[in-house]
Scaffold this motif. Structure first.
Motif, short mmCIF file in Angstrom:
data_model
loop_
_atom_site.label_atom_id
_atom_site.label_comp_id
_atom_site.label_asym_id
_atom_site.label_seq_id
_atom_site.Cartn_x
_atom_site.Cartn_y
_atom_site.Cartn_z
N SER A 60 82.35 57.02 21.46
CA SER A 60 81.23 56.69 22.35
C SER A 60 80.19 55.82 21.64
CB SER A 60 80.60 57.94 22.95
OG SER A 60 80.63 58.99 22.03
N TRP A 61 80.07 55.98 20.30
CA TRP A 61 79.22 55.05 19.55
C TRP A 61 79.74 53.63 19.71
CZ3 TRP A 61 74.57 55.37 17.94
CH2 TRP A 61 74.03 56.62 17.58
N LEU A 62 81.04 53.50 19.57
CA LEU A 62 81.66 52.18 19.70
C LEU A 62 81.39 51.60 21.08
CD1 LEU A 62 83.55 50.19 18.18
CD2 LEU A 62 85.43 51.22 19.46
N HIS A 63 81.56 52.45 22.10
CA HIS A 63 81.28 52.01 23.47
C HIS A 63 79.84 51.56 23.61
CE1 HIS A 63 84.89 54.16 25.48
NE2 HIS A 63 85.14 52.89 25.19
N ALA A 64 78.93 52.35 23.08
CA ALA A 64 77.52 52.02 23.20
C ALA A 64 77.24 50.65 22.61
CB ALA A 64 76.68 53.09 22.50
N TRP A 65 77.78 50.41 21.39
CA TRP A 65 77.52 49.11 20.75
C TRP A 65 78.18 47.97 21.51
CZ3 TRP A 65 73.69 48.04 17.86
CH2 TRP A 65 73.12 49.03 17.07
N LEU A 66 79.37 48.23 22.07
CA LEU A 66 80.04 47.18 22.85
C LEU A 66 79.22 46.81 24.08
CD1 LEU A 66 83.81 48.11 22.66
CD2 LEU A 66 82.69 46.06 21.78
N ARG B 43 82.79 59.15 17.54
CA ARG B 43 82.84 57.76 17.09
C ARG B 43 83.13 56.78 18.23
NH1 ARG B 43 85.46 56.52 11.35
NH2 ARG B 43 84.24 58.37 10.98
N LEU C 1 72.53 41.86 22.87
CA LEU C 1 72.17 41.76 21.46
C LEU C 1 72.48 40.36 20.92
CD1 LEU C 1 71.00 44.01 19.77
CD2 LEU C 1 73.25 44.37 18.78
N LEU D 85 76.01 47.09 24.33
CA LEU D 85 74.79 46.40 23.89
C LEU D 85 75.08 44.98 23.41
CD1 LEU D 85 72.95 49.21 21.92
CD2 LEU D 85 72.19 48.11 24.02
N LEU D 86 76.34 44.74 23.06
CA LEU D 86 76.68 43.49 22.37
C LEU D 86 76.22 42.22 23.09
CD1 LEU D 86 77.99 42.58 19.77
CD2 LEU D 86 80.14 42.32 21.00
#
Lengths: 290, 347
Positions: free
Chosen positions: A5-11, A3, A17, A13-14
């Motif tokens: 690293s998913w959070l990191h990935a979205w951060l 979870r 995005l 991309l933020l």
């Protein structure tokens, strides 16, 4: 993946995005939404129009003229400026004296703002005092009303665009040419390939990725360029040089019909996406990428 | 008549003399290696022969035809590049026949030669692939095939094996040599690797600082180096050169043997190579100069261990201290007196 690293990935991309959503995707969707309404009249809420705006567009002769002008404009400027860009790049890539000055000279039109360029060309095109008519007068020609004659207005715009764009595209070709390996040309020379054979069998195919890139950009530019119309013709005479984007501007800010402008924008967007898909789809398969 | 004749070739860039008065000939069917350290002018020489570089002065003749100022395509030469220079957008087959197409050879002839050459270099299954899908060794074969298919009177090769890994390089070396001999190709092969030159070439041209320092068979370069440069360059490990009686005394490590009655020495360092061991030893009687010797098998001698070393007189090489030129004639005979050797002194 857990979870965190998913959070990191979205951060990560933020930021991108947020920018894309705020300035590209959300405006696109609101434009589509707007195109489905009639303009507000006297404070009453906008009335849902469905596809009425689109039906109106199909009956709008100015729209059809702007569209056909735009197609001719693209057809006239894109191949010419690409061919010129390639020729200039091949020339300034060869061993000639003063090539740095030459490269700079070719690139100058690109560095100038479009409005300034249009002003310079306004002097060239002026009926009485313009450079072109002065030159024509030397040969006893009465002169042409370049921007005032509905037969000449669009070609005049196209000429200026080619002048402006060719130098820009030349830079891409030049960069691509310089990344090609010297050995390949030595090998081709030893194999007895002449200049034309080398260009056709070696340079041109190896430049294909650049050509595709330049082609996509040139076509997009042909539909996006609008600045010079404000200075030179304002779309006239009698819409002879009106282009889609300028017509959208006119609708939105001169006629204050932002809903119809949104309709036109949606159509133009669809057109551009279609063109891009077509180009990538057709050419991609025939291009060698290193 | 000699196939290639290079006379007084020079290439200067400003004051720098990249190639300085180079002359040589290559006979038909000969495999000649142009050997030298990097920056010695070997690639520049090759490029001038290929027509990719304009010589400052000198002449190049192929079968009596003056090539000196012809464009590369008109010279009728084939070349294998270090980078292979394969056209990345063309298939293997198209790469091989590129030159034939450019020269408008008939299609049937193109296909016949393509079949022949793909069989020779074993590329049949790869013909429709692009170079990007091939391994390094396969790319090498395509480059070779492109050179062979031209059936040129002279084939130039610019370090063609240097991009391969060691194992493949050894295999290709043998393959290249056998291909050259089967087809009777005339090859000028540029390399900085003495093993390639020694194992493949009929004759070696050793270059240093733009000049030919020795031109001869591999055996001559090994057995009778004309200068200390050649002596140091050929052989691995290189020849021992010791200062003795106002001369350089040279002995190859493989000619030094352990002999209790010989010159006293003590071990400094042992370097085990598998089949043999290279031993560095100090000679206290010769000004503490060091000498290398090659002993078969695993010889782990302790540091400081006393040894006696000796070698045969006919394995000695003598060089002038100032010029570095060879003093004794080919294979010095043990009966030669110092007075006689002095007559060859060219300092």
């Amino acid at each position: 993946m857990n979870r965190l690293s998913w959070l990191h990935a979205w951060l990560m991309l933020l930021p991108a995005l947020a920018m894309l959503l705020a300035f590209t995707h959300i405006p696109t969707l609101t434009t589509v939404w707007h195109s489905l309404f009639f303009p507000e009249r006297g404070g009453a809420p906008a009335e849902f129009a469905g596809l009425d705006n689109y039906r109106m567009m199909l009956d709008d002769t100015v729209f059809w003229q702007a569209l056909s002008n735009n197609l001719w404009y693209a057809l006239g400027t894109v191949p010419t400026s690409i061919a010129l860009a390639l020729a200039m790049a091949l020339w300034v890539n060869s061993k000639i004296s003063g090539r740095t000055a030459l490269r700079l000279a070719y690139f100058t039109p690109t560095m100038l703002p479009m409005i300034a360029v249009a002003n310079i060309w306004l002097f060239f095109y002026s009926p009485e005092i313009g450079l072109f008519n002065k030159v024509l007068a030397l040969f006893g020609h009465p002169g042409i009303n370049w921007l005032g004659d509905s037969d000449w207005a669009l070609p005049s715009l196209m000429l200026m665009t080619v002048w402006k764009e060719a130098g820009f595209f030349m830079i891409f070709y030049l960069a691509a040419l310089q990344s090609l390996s010297r050995d390949l040309y030595d090998a081709a020379a030893l194999e007895g390939a002449g200049r034309w054979h080398t260009f056709r069998r070696l340079t041109w195919p190896l430049l294909m990725p650049t050509t595709l890139f330049v082609l996509v950009n040139a076509i997009l530019n042909a539909f996006k360029l609008v600045d010079h119309l404000f200075i030179l013709t304002k779309g006239g005479p009698n819409n002879a040089s009106n282009l889609l984007l300028y017509y959208i501007y006119e609708n939105a800010f001169s006629f204050f019909d932002s809903n119809y402008a949104a309709t036109l924008t949606v159509v133009m967007l669809a057109l551009l996406i279609l063109l891009a898909l077509l180009q990538f789809g057709v050419l991609e398969r025939r291009i060698h990428y290193r | 008549m000699s196939q290639l004749e290079v006379k007084g070739l020079n290439k200067h860039w400003g004051d720098a003399r990249a190639v300085n008065d180079v002359s040589f000939t290559i006979e038909p069917g000969e495999f000649v290696a142009l050997l030298g350290p990097s920056g010695c002018g070997k690639s520049t020489t090759l490029k001038m022969i290929a027509g990719l570089e304009e010589p400052t002065s000198g002449s190049i003749h192929l079968n009596g035809r003056d090539l000196t100022h012809l464009p590369p395509g008109k010279r009728g030469l084939a070349m294998v590049f270090q980078s292979y220079a394969l056209f990345p957008h063309l298939s293997v087959a198209e790469n091989i026949v590129f030159g034939l197409r450019a020269r408008r050879v008939a299609i049937e002839e193109q296909n016949r030669r393509l079949r022949q050459v793909t069989e020779l270099v074993d590329l049949g299954a790869q013909l429709h692939k692009k170079p990007g899908q091939l391994s390094g060794g396969q790319c090498q074969r395509v480059a070779l095939a492109r050179a062979v298919v031209a059936e040129a009177p002279l084939c130039l090769m610019d370090e063609p094996l240097s991009n391969l890994d060691a194992k493949l390089r050894n295999e290709m070396r043998a393959e290249l040599r056998s291909l050259q001999q089967r087809l009777g190709m005339t090859v000028l092969y540029v390399t900085h690797d003495q093993v390639e030159a020694m194992s493949m070439a009929d004759r070696i041209l050793l270059l240093n600082e733009g000049k030919v320092v020795q031109n001869g068979t591999p055996e001559t370069l090994y057995g009778a180096p004309e200068s200390t440069f050649v002596a140091r360059f050929i052989g691995n490990p290189p020849m021992n050169l010791m200062q003795k009686d106002a001369q350089h005394l040279g002995v190859r490590p493989e000619h030094v043997r352990v002999d209790p009655k010989g010159v006293p020495a003590h071990v400094m360092h042992c370097d085990y190579h598998g089949a043999d061991t290279i031993i560095d030893a100090v000679l206290p009687h010769l000004n503490q100069q060091t000498i290398k010797l090659r002993l078969p098998g695993h010889q782990q001698l302790p540091q400081g261990r006393e040894l006696g070393l000796s070698w045969d007189r006919h394995h000695e090489h003598h060089f002038c201290l100032q010029s570095g030129q060879r003093l004794n004639p080919v294979f010095a005979s043990p009966t030669l007196t110092p007075d006689e050797t002095e007559t060859h002194h060219v300092a």
